[in-house]
Design a protein around this motif. Structure first.
Motif, PDB file in Angstrom:
ATOM      1  N   MET A  11      82.375  32.514  -5.157  1.00  0.00           N
ATOM      2  CA  MET A  11      81.708  31.368  -4.540  1.00  0.00           C
ATOM      3  C   MET A  11      81.656  30.180  -5.490  1.00  0.00           C
ATOM      4  SD  MET A  11      78.658  33.576  -2.826  1.00  0.00           S
ATOM      5  CE  MET A  11      77.743  32.222  -2.104  1.00  0.00           C
ATOM      6  N   ILE A  12      81.317  30.433  -6.746  1.00  0.00           N
ATOM      7  CA  ILE A  12      81.224  29.362  -7.733  1.00  0.00           C
ATOM      8  C   ILE A  12      82.588  28.718  -7.951  1.00  0.00           C
ATOM      9  CG2 ILE A  12      80.775  28.854 -10.169  1.00  0.00           C
ATOM     10  CD1 ILE A  12      78.600  31.010 -10.066  1.00  0.00           C
ATOM     11  N   THR A  13      83.627  29.541  -8.016  1.00  0.00           N
ATOM     12  CA  THR A  13      84.977  29.016  -8.217  1.00  0.00           C
ATOM     13  C   THR A  13      85.386  28.111  -7.074  1.00  0.00           C
ATOM     14  OG1 THR A  13      85.600  30.991  -9.458  1.00  0.00           O
ATOM     15  CG2 THR A  13      87.381  29.647  -8.564  1.00  0.00           C
ATOM     16  N   PHE A  71      67.058  24.696  -2.814  1.00  0.00           N
ATOM     17  CA  PHE A  71      67.622  25.782  -3.616  1.00  0.00           C
ATOM     18  C   PHE A  71      68.029  25.277  -4.998  1.00  0.00           C
ATOM     19  CE2 PHE A  71      68.727  27.986   0.516  1.00  0.00           C
ATOM     20  CZ  PHE A  71      67.967  29.116   0.277  1.00  0.00           C
ATOM     21  N   ARG A  72      68.714  24.144  -5.043  1.00  0.00           N
ATOM     22  CA  ARG A  72      69.185  23.614  -6.322  1.00  0.00           C
ATOM     23  C   ARG A  72      68.030  23.254  -7.250  1.00  0.00           C
ATOM     24  NH1 ARG A  72      71.404  17.688  -6.376  1.00  0.00           N
ATOM     25  NH2 ARG A  72      69.147  17.451  -6.184  1.00  0.00           N
ATOM     26  N   ASP A  73      66.970  22.668  -6.688  1.00  0.00           N
ATOM     27  CA  ASP A  73      65.881  22.131  -7.505  1.00  0.00           C
ATOM     28  C   ASP A  73      64.723  23.111  -7.708  1.00  0.00           C
ATOM     29  OD1 ASP A  73      67.425  19.857  -7.529  1.00  0.00           O
ATOM     30  OD2 ASP A  73      66.256  18.816  -5.983  1.00  0.00           O
ATOM     31  N   GLY A  74      64.882  24.356  -7.218  1.00  0.00           N
ATOM     32  CA  GLY A  74      63.875  25.374  -7.480  1.00  0.00           C
ATOM     33  C   GLY A  74      62.678  25.366  -6.560  1.00  0.00           C
ATOM     34  N   ARG A  75      62.741  24.603  -5.458  1.00  0.00           N
ATOM     35  CA  ARG A  75      61.630  24.605  -4.512  1.00  0.00           C
ATOM     36  C   ARG A  75      61.763  25.735  -3.495  1.00  0.00           C
ATOM     37  NH1 ARG A  75      62.562  18.986  -5.082  1.00  0.00           N
ATOM     38  NH2 ARG A  75      63.920  19.002  -3.259  1.00  0.00           N
ATOM     39  N   ARG A  76      62.957  26.259  -3.372  1.00  0.00           N
ATOM     40  CA  ARG A  76      63.186  27.444  -2.552  1.00  0.00           C
ATOM     41  C   ARG A  76      63.953  28.422  -3.420  1.00  0.00           C
ATOM     42  NH1 ARG A  76      65.544  27.813   3.674  1.00  0.00           N
ATOM     43  NH2 ARG A  76      65.490  30.095   3.791  1.00  0.00           N
ATOM     44  N   PHE A  77      63.554  29.702  -3.411  1.00  0.00           N
ATOM     45  CA  PHE A  77      64.110  30.631  -4.381  1.00  0.00           C
ATOM     46  C   PHE A  77      65.007  31.683  -3.743  1.00  0.00           C
ATOM     47  CE2 PHE A  77      64.008  34.521  -6.967  1.00  0.00           C
ATOM     48  CZ  PHE A  77      64.624  34.018  -8.094  1.00  0.00           C
ATOM     49  N   TYR A  78      66.269  31.637  -4.120  1.00  0.00           N
ATOM     50  CA  TYR A  78      67.229  32.724  -3.870  1.00  0.00           C
ATOM     51  C   TYR A  78      68.290  32.542  -4.930  1.00  0.00           C
ATOM     52  CZ  TYR A  78      70.419  35.960  -1.597  1.00  0.00           C
ATOM     53  OH  TYR A  78      71.252  37.021  -1.335  1.00  0.00           O
ATOM     54  N   GLN A  79      68.337  33.440  -5.901  1.00  0.00           N
ATOM     55  CA  GLN A  79      69.105  33.207  -7.121  1.00  0.00           C
ATOM     56  C   GLN A  79      70.578  32.899  -6.885  1.00  0.00           C
ATOM     57  OE1 GLN A  79      68.956  36.343 -10.068  1.00  0.00           O
ATOM     58  NE2 GLN A  79      69.352  34.905 -11.721  1.00  0.00           N
ATOM     59  N   PRO A  80      71.287  33.632  -6.018  1.00  0.00           N
ATOM     60  CA  PRO A  80      72.703  33.281  -5.825  1.00  0.00           C
ATOM     61  C   PRO A  80      72.901  31.846  -5.351  1.00  0.00           C
ATOM     62  CG  PRO A  80      72.242  35.464  -4.948  1.00  0.00           C
ATOM     63  CD  PRO A  80      70.922  34.860  -5.295  1.00  0.00           C
ATOM     64  N   ALA A  82      70.796  29.318  -5.895  1.00  0.00           N
ATOM     65  CA  ALA A  82      70.413  28.430  -6.998  1.00  0.00           C
ATOM     66  C   ALA A  82      71.559  28.270  -7.989  1.00  0.00           C
ATOM     67  CB  ALA A  82      69.167  28.967  -7.697  1.00  0.00           C
ATOM     68  N   ILE A  83      72.218  29.368  -8.334  1.00  0.00           N
ATOM     69  CA  ILE A  83      73.336  29.326  -9.277  1.00  0.00           C
ATOM     70  C   ILE A  83      74.511  28.561  -8.684  1.00  0.00           C
ATOM     71  CG2 ILE A  83      75.052  30.727 -10.500  1.00  0.00           C
ATOM     72  CD1 ILE A  83      72.872  32.901 -10.722  1.00  0.00           C
TER      73      ILE A  83
END
Length: 239
Positions: A11-13, A71-80, A82-83
């Motif tokens: 996904m990141i790639t 998700f990006r700014d940490g107001r909603r949390f799901y690690q995948p 966020a990364i």
């Protein structure tokens, strides 16, 4: 665990092509860049009725954009998530949101819920009338009479998997989804529901046929707009 790491790297790639030039063999366009998103959120021909991940195609662009930022700014949390989003700009996330908002609202056929007549009546009352004694507005007052959401930033409730709905209610009730957003009206509302009501809602909604479009912003009363102003706000992207 190995599969999870492989999936995340894939996904990141894929989204990294927003920053780095694409290979000459692969078109450098949004159709290619959002393919990592579809690994989880599914294409039209890969709908999984019991999936945890929601379908995002056809939802209001403002809602999708807000969730990406959260998700990006940490107001909603799901690690995948966020990364995956940590290095994306507001402008690029707006493009992604608008892309998915323009797609057909894909969904499985409804399934008749295993609810008693009393449970069904209770759910329908919450959905269309609310409960003034508990300060619970009707779900349709925010999500639209057709329950397909409301422009620009309220999502529809139909076509979502039971597992996802149950998990979202659990997160709102336990404070596990959103962080530092005041007012967080869905958390406030979910905490006033009984567990039996939550279970019934999560079973009843997937049994409804999906039809219609998100309602216009003018369908929301000023009182509810004020109550959920944080969720409704859509940050403008500077061009």
């Amino acid at each position: 665990m190995k599969f999870f790491i492989f999936l995340l790297l894939t996904m990141i790639t894929g989204l990294a092509s927003a920053v780095e030039p694409a290979s000459s063999k692969i078109p450098d366009n949004l159709d290619e860049r959002i393919k990592p998103c579809i690994i989880c959120h599914r294409d039209a021909d890969l709908i999984d009725r019991d999936a945890y991940f929601p379908r995002i195609a056809g939802k209001p662009a403002g809602y999708l954009y807000n969730q990406l930022r959260n998700f990006r700014d940490g107001r909603r949390f799901y690690q995948p998530m966020a990364i995956l989003l940590e290095n994306l700009s507001d402008e690029y996330m707006r493009e992604i949101a608008e892309y998915f908002a323009d797609q057909p609202y894909t969904h499985p056929e409804p399934v008749v819920p295993a609810l008693s007549p009393d449970e069904t009546k209770s759910v329908e009352t919450l959905m269309y009338s609310g409960d003034p004694e508990r300060d619970l507005p009707a779900c349709s007052a925010c999500h639209g009479e057709a329950l397909m959401g409301m422009q620009p930033a309220i999502p529809g409730l139909l076509g979502l998997p039971h597992a996802y709905l149950a998990a979202q209610f659990g997160g709102w009730r336990n404070g596990g989804i959103m962080r530092g957003q005041i007012p967080d009206c869905m958390s406030e509302i979910a905490k006033k529901l009984t567990q039996e009501e939550v279970n019934a809602l999560a079973l009843w909604l997937p049994g409804l046929p999906v039809s219609g479009q998100p309602a216009g912003a003018d369908a929301l009363t000023p009182e509810l707009a004020q109550r959920c102003r944080t969720i409704l706000s859509v940050k403008e992207v500077s061009r």
